[in-house]
Design a protein around this motif. Structure first.
Motif, PDB file in Angstrom:
ATOM      1  N   LYS A   1      29.670  -4.297   7.647  1.00 34.61           N
ATOM      2  CA  LYS A   1      28.586  -2.960   6.207  1.00 34.61           C
ATOM      3  C   LYS A   1      29.195  -2.503   5.735  1.00 34.61           C
ATOM      4  CE  LYS A   1      24.414  -0.671   7.380  1.00 34.61           C
ATOM      5  NZ  LYS A   1      23.766   0.099   8.574  1.00 34.61           N
ATOM      6  N   GLY A   2      29.107  -2.122   4.924  1.00 32.92           N
ATOM      7  CA  GLY A   2      29.985  -0.571   3.892  1.00 32.92           C
ATOM      8  C   GLY A   2      30.740  -0.868   3.816  1.00 32.92           C
ATOM      9  N   ASP A   3      31.744  -2.639   3.920  1.00 33.68           N
ATOM     10  CA  ASP A   3      32.539  -2.588   3.166  1.00 33.68           C
ATOM     11  C   ASP A   3      32.048  -3.286   1.699  1.00 33.68           C
ATOM     12  OD1 ASP A   3      34.358  -2.569   5.206  1.00 33.68           O
ATOM     13  OD2 ASP A   3      34.223  -4.609   6.184  1.00 33.68           O
ATOM     14  N   ASN A   4      33.305  -3.130   0.560  1.00 37.50           N
ATOM     15  CA  ASN A   4      32.951  -3.329  -0.259  1.00 37.50           C
ATOM     16  C   ASN A   4      34.308  -4.330  -1.060  1.00 37.50           C
ATOM     17  OD1 ASN A   4      30.384  -2.224  -2.126  1.00 37.50           O
ATOM     18  ND2 ASN A   4      31.753  -0.298  -2.260  1.00 37.50           N
ATOM     19  N   ILE A   5      33.683  -5.469  -1.345  1.00 37.60           N
ATOM     20  CA  ILE A   5      34.677  -6.878  -1.301  1.00 37.60           C
ATOM     21  C   ILE A   5      34.780  -6.545  -3.079  1.00 37.60           C
ATOM     22  CG2 ILE A   5      35.001  -9.054  -1.849  1.00 37.60           C
ATOM     23  CD1 ILE A   5      34.573  -9.117   1.330  1.00 37.60           C
ATOM     24  N   LYS A   6      35.757  -7.066  -3.780  1.00 38.17           N
ATOM     25  CA  LYS A   6      36.501  -6.644  -4.824  1.00 38.17           C
ATOM     26  C   LYS A   6      36.515  -8.047  -5.029  1.00 38.17           C
ATOM     27  CE  LYS A   6      38.017  -1.833  -5.327  1.00 38.17           C
ATOM     28  NZ  LYS A   6      37.968  -0.812  -3.710  1.00 38.17           N
ATOM     29  N   THR A   7      35.721  -8.322  -5.677  1.00 38.08           N
ATOM     30  CA  THR A   7      36.326 -10.077  -6.456  1.00 38.08           C
ATOM     31  C   THR A   7      36.870  -9.906  -7.428  1.00 38.08           C
ATOM     32  OG1 THR A   7      33.558 -10.590  -6.305  1.00 38.08           O
ATOM     33  CG2 THR A   7      35.578 -12.041  -6.563  1.00 38.08           C
TER      34      THR A   7
END
Length: 1980
Positions: A382-388
């Protein structure tokens, strides 16, 4: 023990200079004072002293260096004197006069005289010679110096430490964390001395700097304090830990997303592969692909979990490929790949992107790899942003070896290895009497069996193995090993070892231990394989008393922090790399269990008797629930001391008896009575006597210990493995110091104190010293017999790591500059993590100490202290950090009970003194207690010196008064449903507590109140209390009218102490207000601004104390304010507020908000907005600007928060609070008048910016760095380079094969988009590679910027230069630089693709209009529960401006200044305005699947105000990466409709459509922003074609308007494409071409060039939004914080009162182009022969060729069969026709088909364009045999060979360089290609060659020129010329017989014939012979 050096003189020096001496021993350096202007003799006469803890070795060195001192430069070394201390050790006193050596070891004339003394240990612990320190003038000198240092520091004070320690203080360490090297005397004989007042003059500071080191070490003086806690850490108390709640074990949301893209090189012939993806126990499968070894899937799977992190990260991700799976059978496994989730999570960005997983077969480890699967794996918490990484067309040729799915540093070739987990035995198991029968049996028969049947289970890499069960045994002996076989290094980090109790009903875990493989191995080049033990590991879990349903069972499973010792297990681990070529090897990876060789008992270390002592000095803050029964505290270590449930008490190590003497087990009786054992030795006393608590206040109780403090002591026996703990302690000490230093530096940066870089240098200096110290200390005890392999290897690797860390720290120290502090700080954080990692010892020895509070024989709450923190050592650095110190412990509830709010309330607060060490070292165990006590011993211990006391009675007590100055708190926790709180603070000190007043409805209370605690009695010596006062606990509560107050947070502080004989005067008093961080559980919950002073009440009573002025404020009653001198100094400020409007207000108590108003309040003053009369009609305010004046502190850090509250005015004068917002820091709104003297105001000069249409990357160097301050005329000549480039281009073009240029008409918006994406990727790549150069350049920049402008300007300059660089990178065509001339590429205009939201790039468009979220409702208790989002009830738009009141005169006199707008000049009107909003949605990527089949059917829904568009009929079937390519026009009126929602829904045939995710865009801020986000500015201006100008206003009109709004002089258009704006001149092309190619003069190009550089315009310039596509994350309210995919879009807005814009751009997805591929298979050659002939046994093959283009063989076509080819030659002349749809931009074939018979509609697939040709051997009665294949990627395949001879296998494997061709460029290709297959050893072999011709036509061409399939009309191919035999024998037997027999056996046949004739002749002869004979005889 101490070493004392008296440095007398240094003579025969040359020249005249300032001299300084540096004396070093054991890495610890002291500096002398500086002798100024001294000539040939330097008379130092100073004494230095090192208290030493371990005796000095004869080989140790003493080093003295003499320097010429310089204030500015570094000191210049004159010479060095080194001396071996052998003689000193022997004689204890040596006088020396000797010469110095220079750097090259040459002798100098300069000589030095000194005296060295050494006091060794002599029986007593160092009885000192009085003369040693009192007789020495020099030491008095030293004492003074160090007090100066002390006085410097905000939190320190002159002190009475031993002179030894004093001199040590100068060793360039942080003064706060100064620890003694070896404190060796008890305090009673300490010479008392009066404090001298420490008044600091400026030059003292200078001297201080000199004395502290090479002229630059105020660094090491900590100038910042994080909180008062860290500031004066003293030597008697250890730091309490402020975070309370256990964070482990709490479940969280996780999402694992895996995309399986394709597989390659799968081993096996003609297989139908399926990929199975398994995470934990969940399995998902891809679809099946038929007969291919390289299937393409591109399928996306998502797994959602809600578990605790530990469980999550141990889950195994398994990717396996299965061959021919169907409904009936499970298929056969080809190969699999395993990795744990933790490995993925620890990757950068928590993901692997486009990596190849290597498949191996677990059942056959001797085989090689079984293929590769390409996949993306990501784990999101939760709260991690994955930069694709941006999903663009994948053109990069797949380099499999370079992109393996492995973490950094793991080799590509992993080998198989065996992991041996050896389980020897266990001890101290708890009873687990689950079965009732056992109890019944026991009652009847009296059979007393141990009630536990333990076995050990080991989990590793998804497999588990278990040992045998040892029936009824508390001390089971297994000696077994569990063997796992896995690839090494394994991709699973942890191994779980669990002792379980076998039971008929269900087995339960007794205890769990995790082995972290990273800690027991090292992958460096000098590393070692995982190894462990044999060593004991301790297991912790729930309490030992057995209950049938144990509520803390999770703790035994290893979830959460164990609350009690469960057992210890002796285990070992070894790894053996297997040689897979060895034939004897069993090749399966099944887990095996075997017998292990037993080890001797002593292998884990000699058993030693340890002694633990504890004294309870205070027990307070006992929760009132436990207040009625007597309370006792129990301390346990292992099972020792556990009285309540220590059933299986550990055995005393005793002489080995004969087997069978079981009954005589000698249990230690824990009774504290008179049982002295072993000759008057001591028994254990492990718990304090019960005592009834007394009331402190209505929440808490305390135990009235007063002067009698109870003690406990426990004897226990453990293997002596102290070295392990010592080494860990040394590293912990280094890490603690480093952490403290880094916190200081961060605090300094945060509070903008000066010189953080100095402090950082000091921290690094300290770090490198600490590392060297570790090297010298850690290598002791080498010969220790019980050191395991791991001990040795770890020591080696720790020493290597610390050595390199010390060196890095040294080199880093030199690089710390003012502007690099932040970067270097990040590097230091890495050091800290590494140290903490190294310090964690995987092989335990002594279990942790537990302190339990017991009430009524029940365990209530506990604290756990690691034993290494308590361990005693005579070497200072090895000492545990809490050993012999008073530690403040907060007891917490066990297990899950401690989660959430229950875990935040303190169960009890203990002040506890602990000491743990070997019994034989225990004579000093009381040394750290506060002095002034007498020991009370148990009866049998009287008169015995070493016998521990059972309680201490303090004879000395001091009386104090505590003043708590509670000024204010901010950013508190919202505890009421209104979103506010009614906070008050409760201050606890010892056993008293007081509260501040309650302030209603605020999150930022300013109490401004002084609390006075009188008659505080503290026990102990006065001077110790001065340095070591107890801590103060401050708790913040929310007052509720009903029920008890809610807890809102807690913080700690240490008071500043003034003794009766000190003056209350600067620098220490009055104390400063400081910020204390408030914690609620583990989360921060605001700050408290306060100061605390503890004043001793002397003999004359309170008269001596500074006077208390009574209450001043009559309204507040008897409340005393914070006194002057402590409260901040105020000055008058004006706060201007811009009221713009309110948005999205939700209902309050079910009623809609109709007439809202905003109240602004700051520091008691405030202002109200005008009333909005009808919120529905117009939510904007009609009066825009109001102001109020207020007194605020001069110090900006102390500014109170500003509160914004929105109320709804109801009928009858009632008000309802809607929501509120606290602006916690006003700093960003403070207006600082511009400095008119700065050069950017004189607009005399001009700056020319030349814009050519194309700026290649290489020209960066020629661009001018422009910042607002330059006013030169600069011309950039680009022409020369252009010419060069053209020449190069021409050359390049002639060399390579002509590539056609796409003409304008072929280009569309998508060409522009894909070109831009390439640019973006390229920039990212360059950015990564150039990051380092940039940093260096920056340093250069900043150093140039000296001169009159000073450092400030240079900073601006470097910022400007960075921006410039950014721009240039965005400049058109910047990717095709001149460095790549050979690839001629047409110039395509580009746009900017932002990989994130536009807002994040332009600071949320809050350049003048800010958005404040209004909150309401409680802050969620549960971290998972409510989020900030759910509390938002609306948004207030407006802004603030704060400035000191009289403003400088000239500000108000600007032209056109409107006084009603104050500081907010030039803002637009906020009347409603109609706008056309045009939303372009390009595509979505990585959508979360919404259907069972793992896909979704997405469509777009757009909502703005009342408009709701659902594009439902245009849904895209079964796609997770849909291309929408649509634009939507919406008419809206701001401000009513300004929040645009773009959502992606999943279309469902039945039921409602599901929301996949949505994104919200605030259009209003964009519309009004100065960045002009209405319509992006394109790169070039053109009036036709794909790049047509979208804005209704032309660039020149936009420019004119911007100049008018910004009151800028201009634009003045000049001839030849020049325009002047303010003092900048822009140039550019001056003509434009229309559709017909006519050129016309125009000013638009130069106007556009001015707009693209608008940020360079002085004063008003800012970046304008370029033409762009932004990428916005899609979120779903049901899954807060986890991204559900991304959407690429952009929004244009056009005011309706302006000219209407043109038609929307056409961005509809490219239609695939229809093609036809014609493949003629002419011949084959050298095909392997499969069949044996029926008659002759001859090899032959019946060859046919199969080909297909699309992935699934839907369109496979076969030639006819060439029967009976004997040479492998086949003739076909056969034509395939493959029509297909092709997307050139993505290089994919597009095909639509139904997924299954049940599918509603066709699904569109995109697959790579690959032609597959296979040769087969036709069989009539069995399946055809596959012989070989080749796959040609139509975009790049090897050119065919001219003849069959030249065609080799290497062409296909890529081992030789063959020119690659593309059928789309060549159109027609003919040649020979090799066909390959794998043999038994998995190697490729050539199985044939095919001659084919490929011809590509577009659909139109194919229609005009049709051909027939196979050999049919039209344009038929001729029949192949095949030898006759290929007819089937039974159709034409004679023919074939003739061919078969005659052809091969003709000579044999002839011979046979001849032979037969001869035989015939002979037979005839024999037949007719008798007749003739008879005739002859008879004479016929």
């Amino acid at each position: 023990m101490a070493l004392i050096v008296h440095l007398k003189t240094v003579s025969e020096l040359r020249g005249r200079s300032d001299r300084i001496a540096k004396v070093t021993f054991r890495g610890q350096s002291f500096y002398s004072r500086v002798l100024e202007n001294c000539e040939d003799v330097a008379d130092f006469d100073e004494t230095f002293r090192w208290p030493v803890a371990s005796s000095i070795d004869k080989n140790e060195m003493l080093e003295i260096q003499i320097f010429n001192y310089s204030k500015v430069f570094s000191n210049k070394l004159i010479g060095t004197f080194r001396m071996v201390l052998q003689k000193v050790v022997e004689e204890n006193r040596v006088e020396v006069t000797d010469t110095l050596m220079d750097d090259n070891n040459a002798i100098l004339k300069t000589s030095l005289s000194m005296e060295v003394r050494y006091q060794a240990m002599d029986g007593t612990m160092g009885s000192w010679d009085e003369g040693d320190f009192l007789g020495d003038e020099a030491l008095q000198e030293v004492e003074k110096d160090s007090q100066e240092t002390d006085g410097l520091l905000p939190g320190s004070r002159p002190s009475t430490r031993t002179p030894g320690e004093k001199s040590f203080r100068r060793a360039g360490r942080s003064v706060f964390s100064a620890m003694k090297l070896g404190k060796t005397r008890s305090h009673k004989e300490e010479p008392q001395r009066q404090d001298e007042p420490a008044v600091l003059e400026m030059e003292d500071l200078d001297h201080l700097a000199i004395r502290l080191g090479d002229g630059l070490d105020p660094d090491s003086v900590s100038l910042a304090s994080v909180t008062a806690l860290t500031s004066n850490v003293s030597n008697k108390r250890s730091k309490p830990d402020i975070k309370m709640e256990p964070s482990a074990g709490r479940p969280m949301d996780y999402q694992v997303s895996i995309t399986v893209i394709e597989a390659r090189q799968l081993v096996g012939l003609n297989m139908d592969p399926v990929v199975c993806v398994e995470v934990g126990d969940d399995k998902k499968y891809t679809s099946m692909k038929e007969s291919t070894n390289c299937p393409y899937y591109n399928e996306y799977f998502v797994f959602d979990f809600h578990v605790s992190p530990d469980v999550m990260f141990d889950k195994i991700i398994k990717i396996s490929v299965i061959h021919s799976k169907n409904l009936l059978r499970s298929g056969t496994l080809v190969g699999s790949f395993k990795m744990d989730v933790g490995t993925v999570y620890s990757q950068p960005e928590h993901q692997f992107h486009h990596k190849w997983a290597i498949l191996s077969d677990p059942d056959d480890i001797s085989a090689g790899l079984k293929g590769y699967v390409k996949c993306d794996v990501a784990v999101v918490g939760k709260g991690d942003n994955i930069k694709t990484p941006h999903k663009a067309n994948e053109t990069d040729e797949d380099d499999i070896e370079g992109n393996l799915l492995l973490p950094e540093g793991v080799p590509a070739e992993r080998q198989w290895a065996r992991f041996y987990v050896k389980i020897y035995r266990a001890e101290g198991l708890p009873r687990m009497n689950t079965s009732l029968m056992a109890n019944v049996k026991k009652a009847f028969i009296g059979e007393n069996k141990d009630l536990v049947d333990p076995y050990v289970q080991v989990f590793f890499a998804g497999q588990k193995g278990k040992t045998s069960v040892q029936k009824s045994s508390y001390e089971p002996l297994w000696n077994e090993q569990v063997v796992f076989t896995d690839l090494f290094p394994p991709l699973c980090k942890r191994m779980k070892v669990q002792i379980r109790d076998s039971d008929k009903v269900n087995d339960v875990a007794i205890g769990t231990h995790f082995i972290d493989l990273r800690k027991i191995s090292n992958d460096g080049d000098k590393g070692f394989l995982p190894t462990l033990g044999p060593a004991w590991v301790n297991m912790y879990g729930s309490t030992r008393n057995y209950t049938l349903l144990d509520e803390h069972q999770d703790l035994n499973e290893g979830l959460g922090e164990g609350v009690s010792f469960r057992a210890r297990l002796m285990l070992g681990l070894a790894v053996e790399i297997l040689d897979t070529s060895n034939p004897e090897l069993t090749s399966s990876t099944e887990v095996q269990v075997e017998q292990a060789t037993p080890v001797s008992e002593s292998c884990t270390g000699r058993m030693e008797e340890f002694f633990l002592f504890g004294a309870f000095l205070e027990a307070s803050m006992i929760d009132r629930k436990n207040g009625d029964k007597p309370i006792t505290f129990e301390v346990t270590i292992g099972n020792y001391g556990n009285e309540v449930d220590g059933m299986s008490r550990p055995q005393r190590p005793r002489p080995r008896k004969e087997p069978g003497d079981e009954e005589e087990v000698d249990l230690i009786q824990n009774s504290s009575d008179d049982e002295g054992d072993e000759g008057g030795d001591l028994a254990s006393v492990s718990s304090t006597p019960p005592m009834r608590p007394q009331i402190t206040d209505r929440n808490y109780f305390h135990l009235p210990y007063l002067e009698r403090k109870p003690c406990i002591y426990i004897k226990s026996w453990w293997p002596d493995q102290r070295r392990r703990l010592y080494n860990a302690n040394i590293m912990d000490h280094i890490a603690d110091k480093l952490e403290e230093g880094l916190n200081d530096v961060q605090e300094m940066i945060k509070t903008e104190k000066s010189y953080p870089e100095r402090r950082l240098r000091g921290v690094l200096e300290e770090l490198s010293c600490g590392c060297h110290r570790f090297l010298s200390l850690s290598d002791k005890d080498q010969g220790h017999s019980s050191r395991t392999k791991l001990d040795r290897e770890r020591l080696k690797s720790c020493m290597r790591e610390l050595e390199s860390m010390g060196q890095q720290a040294k080199s880093l120290r030199a690089q710390v500059k003012r502007h690099t502090v932040r970067d270097k700080l990040r590097l230091c954080q890495n050091f800290l993590q590494k140290l903490r990692f190294l310090a964690d010892e995987p092989q335990h020895s002594i279990p942790d100490v537990f302190i339990w509070m017991m009430s009524n024989n029940k365990r209530i709450a506990y604290a756990r202290v690691p034993s290494k923190d308590l361990l005693f050592s005579i070497v200072e650095e090895e000492l545990g950090k809490d050993c012999a110190k008073v530690k403040t412990l907060f007891l917490k509830l066990p297990g899950k009970r401690g989660f959430g709010s229950a875990g935040w309330t303190v169960q009890a607060k203990l002040e506890l003194y602990l000491w743990l060490g070997l019994s034989k070292q225990r004579k000093d165990f009381l040394c750290g207690l506060p002095c002034g006590f007498e020991e009370i011993k148990a009866a049998q211990g009287l008169g015995l010196h070493s016998f521990p006391p059972i309680s201490l009675v303090y004879t000395k007590k001091q009386v104090f008064q505590l003043r708590a100055h509670m000024y204010q708190a901010r950013s508190l926790f919202a505890a009421d449903s209104s979103g506010l709180s009614d906070p008050f603070a409760r201050v606890f000190f010892i056993n008293q507590s007081q509260c501040t007043e309650v302030l209603n409805e605020t999150l930022c209370p300013t109490w401004d109140q002084m609390l006075v605690f009188d008659n505080l009695e503290l026990y102990g010596e006065a001077h110790e209390l001065r340095d070591d006062p107890p801590i103060i606990v401050i708790e913040i509560y929310d007052q509720d009218t009903m029920g008890k107050a809610d807890f809102m947070g807690r913080t700690f502080a240490k008071p500043l102490v003034k003794m009766a004989d000190e003056a209350y005067c600067p620098p220490r008093f009055p104390p400063q207000l400081e910020y204390y961080q408030i914690y609620r559980g583990n989360a921060t919950a605001g700050d408290l601004l306060a100061a605390f002073e503890l004043l001793q009440i002397g003999p004359s009573g309170k008269a001596d104390l500074p006077p208390i002025n009574g209450p001043v404020d009559m309204d507040r009653g008897p409340i005393m304010p914070v006194p002057v001198g402590i409260r901040p100094v105020l000055s008058k400020y004006r706060v201007e507020v811009l009221f713009w409007g309110l948005r999205d207000l939700k209902r309050v108590n079910l009623a809609q908000v109709d007439r809202p108003r905003v109240d602004i309040e700051c520091a008691g003053k405030g202002v109200q907005s005008s009333l909005i009369h009808n919120y529905k009609k117009n939510p904007n305010f009609n009066t825009l600007v109001k102001w109020f004046e207020v007194d605020l502190p001069e110090n900006e850090l102390l500014h109170p928060p500003l509160n914004i509250r929105v109320v709804d005015c109801r009928a009858f004068g009632r008000y309802t609070l809607v929501g509120s917002h606290a602006v916690s820091s006003l700093r960003r709104f403070i207006y600082r008048p511009p400095d008119r003297s700065a050069p950017n105001w004189n607009t005399t000069g001009e700056v020319v910016v030349s814009m050519e249409p194309e700026v290649p990357v290489k020209k960066l160097e020629t661009m001018v760095k422009l910042d607002a301050t330059s006013d030169a005329v600069v011309k950039v000549d680009v022409a020369e380079e252009e010419k060069e480039k053209k020449k190069k281009k021409k050359k390049g073009a002639s060399d390579e094969a002509e590539e056609e240029e796409p003409d304008e008409s072929m280009l569309d918006w998508w060409s522009k988009y894909f070109a831009s994406i390439d640019t973006m990727k390229e920039q990212l790549r360059q950015h990564e590679s150039s990051g380092t150069d940039l940093e260096e350049k920056e340093e250069m920049d900043t150093t140039e910027g000296s001169g009159p402008k000073g450092p400030m300007k240079s900073k601006e300059k470097s910022r400007a230069s960075k921006e410039e660089k950014k721009k240039k990178n965005q400049s058109p065509g910047s990717v095709q630089g001149s460095e790549a001339p050979e690839k001629k590429k047409v110039k395509i205009d580009e746009l900017k693709v932002y990989p994130k939201e536009l807002e994040s790039e332009f600071d949320n468009f809050e350049d003048w209009l800010h958005t404040f979220n209004l909150l309401r409702g409680k802050t969620g208790d549960d971290e998972d529960g409510s989020t900030e989002e759910e509390r938002i009830v609306g948004r207030f738009k407006g802004s603030l401006c704060v400035y000191k009141v009289p403003l400088p005169e000239d500000v108000a006199r600007e032209a056109g200044y409107d006084p009603t707008y104050g500081m907010f000049q030039g803002i637009p009107s906020n009347d409603p305005i109609n706008v056309l909003v045009r939303v372009y949605v390009v595509r979505a990527t990585d959508l979360h699947p919404a259907d069972i089949n793992g896909k979704a059917d997405p469509y777009i829904a757009i909502k703005l105000g009342k408009t709701d568009i659902r594009d439902k009929e245009n849904y895209i079937s079964k796609q997770l990466n849909p291309i929408f390519g649509k634009s939507f026009d919406i008419e809206a009126s701001f401000p009513m409709e300004s929040m645009l929602t773009v959502a992606v829904y999943d279309w469902d045939l039945v039921g409602t459509d599901d929301l996949i995710g949505e994104t919200k865009i605030d259009l209003e801020n964009r519309f009004y922003s100065k960045h002009r986000a209405t319509c992006g500015i394109a790169q070039t201006y053109s009036i036709h074609g794909y790049n047509i100008w979208r804005d209704p206003m032309k660039p020149s009109q936009i420019l004119t308007r911007l100049c008018k709004e910004g009151k800028v002089d201009g634009p003045h258009f000049g001839p030849h494409g020049r325009v002047k704006v303010a003092n900048r001149v822009f140039t550019g092309p001056s003509e434009i071409e229309d559709e017909n190619g006519q050129k016309k003069p125009t000013d638009e190009h130069v106007a556009l060039s001015a707009l693209r550089h608008w940020e360079d315009i002085p004063r008003v310039g800012c970046r304008l939004v370029p033409e762009h596509v932004e990428t916005r994350p899609l979120l779903n309210p049901d899954k807060p914080g986890i991204e559900q995919g991304r959407l690429e879009l952009w929004v244009d807005m056009f005011p309706m009162d302006m000219p209407a814009p043109g038609t929307p751009l056409d961005i509809s997805p490219r239609k695939p182009k229809k093609y036809e591929l014609r493949v003629i298979v002419w011949n084959t050659d050298e095909v392997v022969l499969e069949d044996d002939d029926f008659f002759t046994g001859e090899k032959s093959s019946d060859i046919f060729v199969r080909g297909w283009l699309k992935g699934q063989q839907e369109d496979k076509q076969d030639t006819d069969v060439h029967y009976h080819s004997l040479t492998g030659e086949g003739n076909f002349n056969w034509r395939y026709l493959f029509p297909f749809d092709y997307l050139a931009a993505e290089e994919k074939i597009v095909m639509s088909k139904k997924e299954s018979m049940f599918s509603w509609d066709e699904t569109e697939y995109k697959i790579p364009a690959r032609l597959t040709l296979q040769i087969w051997d036709a069989d009539h009665f069995s399946a055809d045999d596959f012989l070989g294949a080749i796959e040609l990627d139509l975009n790049r395949f090897p050119r065919g060979a001219k003849t069959a001879k030249q065609c080799t296998m290497e062409m296909a494997t890529g081992e030789v360089d063959v020119p690659l061709v593309s059928i789309f460029k060549q159109k027609r290709v003919k040649g020979w290609w090799p066909l390959l297959a794998r043999n038994e050893n998995d190697e490729f072999e050539l199985t044939g060659k095919v001659e084919a011709e490929l011809h590509l036509l577009t659909a139109e061409e194919a229609e005009k020129n049709p051909v027939g399939l196979a050999r049919n009309e039209p344009d038929p191919l001729e029949k192949p010329n095949r030898p006759d035999t290929s007819f089937i024998w039974f159709l034409n037997p004679l023919k074939s017989a003739r061919y078969f027999l005659w052809h091969t056996y003709r000579w044999l046949l002839l011979k046979l014939l001849l032979f037969l004739l001869l035989l015939l002749l002979l037979a005839l002869f024999l037949y007719s012979l008798p007749g003739y004979l008879a005739k002859k005889i008879l004479g016929a």
